[in-house]
Write an enzyme that holds these catalytic residues in place. Sequence first.
Site, PDB file in Angstrom:
ATOM      1  N   ARG A 165      75.590 -60.914  19.973  1.00 27.80           N
ATOM      2  CA  ARG A 165      76.739 -60.750  19.065  1.00 27.80           C
ATOM      3  C   ARG A 165      78.024 -60.422  19.820  1.00 27.80           C
ATOM      4  NH1 ARG A 165      73.786 -58.505  13.589  1.00 27.80           N
ATOM      5  NH2 ARG A 165      72.793 -60.522  13.197  1.00 27.80           N
TER       6      ARG A 165
ATOM      7  N   ARG B  88      55.339 -61.090  33.912  1.00 30.71           N
ATOM      8  CA  ARG B  88      55.559 -60.746  35.325  1.00 30.71           C
ATOM      9  C   ARG B  88      55.215 -62.026  36.090  1.00 30.71           C
ATOM     10  NH1 ARG B  88      55.747 -55.020  35.063  1.00 30.71           N
ATOM     11  NH2 ARG B  88      54.321 -54.098  33.545  1.00 30.71           N
TER      12      ARG B  88
ATOM     13  N   THR C  78      62.901 -50.199  30.496  1.00 34.74           N
ATOM     14  CA  THR C  78      61.521 -49.881  30.913  1.00 34.74           C
ATOM     15  C   THR C  78      61.193 -48.499  30.378  1.00 34.74           C
ATOM     16  OG1 THR C  78      60.160 -49.153  32.782  1.00 34.74           O
ATOM     17  CG2 THR C  78      62.500 -49.231  33.199  1.00 34.74           C
TER      18      THR C  78
ATOM     19  N   GLY D 283      63.161 -53.797  34.375  1.00 29.09           N
ATOM     20  CA  GLY D 283      63.093 -52.640  35.266  1.00 29.09           C
ATOM     21  C   GLY D 283      63.122 -53.054  36.721  1.00 29.09           C
ATOM     22  N   ASP D 284      62.407 -52.280  37.487  1.00 32.03           N
ATOM     23  CA  ASP D 284      62.382 -52.440  38.933  1.00 32.03           C
ATOM     24  C   ASP D 284      62.090 -53.875  39.410  1.00 32.03           C
ATOM     25  OD1 ASP D 284      62.453 -50.350  41.062  1.00 32.03           O
ATOM     26  OD2 ASP D 284      60.667 -51.474  41.671  1.00 32.03           O
TER      27      ASP D 284
ATOM     28  N   ARG E 297      70.128 -58.290  20.706  1.00 35.19           N
ATOM     29  CA  ARG E 297      71.044 -58.443  19.559  1.00 35.19           C
ATOM     30  C   ARG E 297      72.493 -58.136  19.978  1.00 35.19           C
ATOM     31  NH1 ARG E 297      72.873 -54.340  16.207  1.00 35.19           N
ATOM     32  NH2 ARG E 297      73.418 -54.904  14.052  1.00 35.19           N
TER      33      ARG E 297
ATOM     34  N   ALA F 288      52.055 -28.274  27.787  1.00 33.43           N
ATOM     35  CA  ALA F 288      50.853 -28.520  28.605  1.00 33.43           C
ATOM     36  C   ALA F 288      50.684 -27.432  29.670  1.00 33.43           C
ATOM     37  CB  ALA F 288      50.964 -29.883  29.282  1.00 33.43           C
ATOM     38  N   GLU F 289      49.429 -27.203  30.046  1.00 35.93           N
ATOM     39  CA  GLU F 289      49.124 -26.196  31.059  1.00 35.93           C
ATOM     40  C   GLU F 289      49.512 -26.693  32.447  1.00 35.93           C
ATOM     41  OE1 GLU F 289      47.294 -26.252  28.232  1.00 35.93           O
ATOM     42  OE2 GLU F 289      48.138 -24.258  27.972  1.00 35.93           O
TER      43      GLU F 289
ATOM     44  N   ARG G  43      38.436 -26.817  23.851  1.00 33.06           N
ATOM     45  CA  ARG G  43      38.214 -27.795  24.924  1.00 33.06           C
ATOM     46  C   ARG G  43      39.414 -27.938  25.857  1.00 33.06           C
ATOM     47  NH1 ARG G  43      35.369 -32.415  21.144  1.00 33.06           N
ATOM     48  NH2 ARG G  43      33.228 -31.829  21.621  1.00 33.06           N
TER      49      ARG G  43
ATOM     50  N   GLY H 282      57.434 -55.056  32.039  1.00 31.78           N
ATOM     51  CA  GLY H 282      56.838 -54.370  30.889  1.00 31.78           C
ATOM     52  C   GLY H 282      57.838 -54.277  29.751  1.00 31.78           C
TER      53      GLY H 282
ATOM     54  N   VAL I   2      73.773 -58.215  22.978  1.00 32.11           N
ATOM     55  CA  VAL I   2      74.263 -59.221  23.935  1.00 32.11           C
ATOM     56  C   VAL I   2      74.738 -60.460  23.178  1.00 32.11           C
ATOM     57  CG1 VAL I   2      73.508 -60.843  25.749  1.00 32.11           C
ATOM     58  CG2 VAL I   2      72.865 -58.418  25.895  1.00 32.11           C
TER      59      VAL I   2
ATOM     60  N   ASP J  90      59.479 -46.416  31.814  1.00 31.94           N
ATOM     61  CA  ASP J  90      59.209 -45.494  32.934  1.00 31.94           C
ATOM     62  C   ASP J  90      60.389 -44.626  33.357  1.00 31.94           C
ATOM     63  OD1 ASP J  90      56.628 -46.379  33.083  1.00 31.94           O
ATOM     64  OD2 ASP J  90      56.970 -47.771  34.723  1.00 31.94           O
TER      65      ASP J  90
ATOM     66  N   ARG K  51      53.015 -45.719  36.728  1.00 35.68           N
ATOM     67  CA  ARG K  51      52.271 -46.101  37.930  1.00 35.68           C
ATOM     68  C   ARG K  51      52.906 -45.468  39.165  1.00 35.68           C
ATOM     69  NH1 ARG K  51      50.856 -52.103  37.077  1.00 35.68           N
ATOM     70  NH2 ARG K  51      53.107 -52.253  37.037  1.00 35.68           N
TER      71      ARG K  51
ATOM     72  N   ASP L 190      62.447 -45.100  35.683  1.00 39.45           N
ATOM     73  CA  ASP L 190      62.458 -44.941  37.147  1.00 39.45           C
ATOM     74  C   ASP L 190      63.523 -45.789  37.831  1.00 39.45           C
ATOM     75  OD1 ASP L 190      61.254 -47.316  36.489  1.00 39.45           O
ATOM     76  OD2 ASP L 190      59.673 -47.182  37.975  1.00 39.45           O
TER      77      ASP L 190
HETATM   78  O1  F6P Z   1      56.434 -51.020  31.945  1.00 41.42           O
HETATM   79  C1  F6P Z   1      56.045 -50.120  32.887  1.00 41.42           C
HETATM   80  C2  F6P Z   1      54.588 -49.894  32.751  1.00 41.42           C
HETATM   81  O2  F6P Z   1      54.330 -49.578  31.418  1.00 41.42           O
HETATM   82  C3  F6P Z   1      54.002 -48.844  33.671  1.00 41.42           C
HETATM   83  O3  F6P Z   1      54.170 -47.527  33.238  1.00 41.42           O
HETATM   84  C4  F6P Z   1      52.567 -49.286  33.728  1.00 41.42           C
HETATM   85  O4  F6P Z   1      51.972 -48.825  34.895  1.00 41.42           O
HETATM   86  C5  F6P Z   1      52.676 -50.767  33.701  1.00 41.42           C
HETATM   87  O5  F6P Z   1      53.871 -51.081  33.045  1.00 41.42           O
HETATM   88  C6  F6P Z   1      51.544 -51.497  33.044  1.00 41.42           C
HETATM   89  O6  F6P Z   1      51.784 -52.863  33.133  1.00 41.42           O
HETATM   90  P1  F6P Z   1      50.896 -54.001  32.471  1.00 41.42           P
HETATM   91  O7  F6P Z   1      51.190 -53.992  31.011  1.00 41.42           O
HETATM   92  O8  F6P Z   1      51.352 -55.233  33.137  1.00 41.42           O
HETATM   93  O9  F6P Z   1      49.479 -53.633  32.736  1.00 41.42           O
END
Ligand code: F6P
Length: 323
Positions: A25, A73, A127, A103-104, A21, A188-189, A164, A11, A23, A129, A173, A131
Site C-alpha cells: 500500500r 529456505r 523472525t 532474518g539472518d 500489506r 522460571a527457576e 513436578r 522461518g 509495503v 528469534d 537455535r 537475533d
Molecule cells: O525462525 C527461526 C526458527 O524458528 C528458530 O528458532 C528455529 O530453530 C528454526 O527457525 C526452526 O526452523 P525450521 O522450521 O526450518 O525447522
Amino acid sequence: MKKIAVFTSGGDAPGMNACVRAVVRTALSMGVEEVIGIKRGYAGMIAGDFVDLKSHSVSNIIQKGGTILMSARSKEFRTKEGREKAAAQLRQHGIEGVVAIGGDGTFTGAKIFTGEQSIPFIGVPGTIDNDIYGTDYTIGYDTALNTAMEAIDKIKDTANAHDRLFFVEVMGRDAGFIAMRTGIATGAEAVLIPESKTNIDDLVETLKGNHEQKKNSSIVVVAEGDDAGGAFDIARQVQERFDGYEIRVTILGHVQRGGRPTCADRVLASRLGVAAVEELLAGKHSTMVGMVNNQIQLTPFGQAIKHHQDINQQLMKMVEILS
Ligand code: F6P
C-alpha cells in the site's frame, strides 16, 4: 521506481503479512505502478513464482499469522548459478527494487546477491528469534513470546498440582531471547541459553535449594540451542543427580511460530514496511530498516547479520534473584 517486489523468507513470523500489506500500500500510494509478490522466498525468485499484488490483494491479512507469500529456505540460492537465475528472473520481469522480509539467512543471501548484482534490496527484520542487530525487536518476536508465556503459565498449573519439575524447551537455535523473556515473565527457576555456558551441577544446586525451601514445583526454560543439549537431554542429566522432583518435559516447538500477531507486532511490521519502501524509493539499498528507541534506523546487511544483539546480563542476574 515503477515496479518493485516483496518476499518473505526463512522461518515465518507473525506480522509478516502486516508488513507485506504495508509495503504494497505504501508503494502504490507513492507512485509505484506495480508491486510483485515473490512466492516461497529465494526459491520462488529462482523459479519466477511471481504474483501481482494490488491494494485489495492485501486486504484482511493484517491479523493473520504465517505469510500469504509463503516462505522457504533455499539451498539453490546459496550457489552462484542459483543467484544468477534469480537475478535473471527479476530483470526479465522488470523489477527495479526488492523488499526482503526475513532474518539472518535472508540477509546473508541478500548481502551476497547485492554484492554480485545491481538490483537494490532493502531488508525488514522478520523472525521470532530477535537475533538481528540494528533493531530492538524483530517482527514476530512479541507474538512468539506471548504464545510461549501462555503455554508455560498452563504448564505451571499442572506442575503445581503434581509437585513436578518441568523442562520447557522454547525456540532459538542460536539465540536465547525467547527463553530469557519468557523465563522472566513466567517466574522460571532457571533459564538455559546458548549465549552462556550451562553447568548442570549448578542447576541441580539451584533446584535442590528451591526444593528445600518447599517450592512445590519448578520450571526451567531451555532454549533449543543450549550447549548442554535439548530439554530431554538436560532433564535426564538432572534426574541422574537429583530425584527430589518428578520430572516432565515439554517442547513448545512450532506452535511459537504461528498465531495472530500481537498489536505490538502489527504496528512494528506496518512501520517497518512503510519505512522500507520510503528508503528504497529514496535510493537506499543493501541495508535493513530497524526500530531503535522507537525511531527508524538503517543498518547495512553486513552489520545486521554479523553483530548479533547481546543478551542483557542484568536480565540473567534477575532470573537468579527472582527465582
Ligand atoms: O525462525 C527461526 C526458527 O524458528 C528458530 O528458532 C528455529 O530453530 C528454526 O527457525 C526452526 O526452523 P525450521 O522450521 O526450518 O525447522
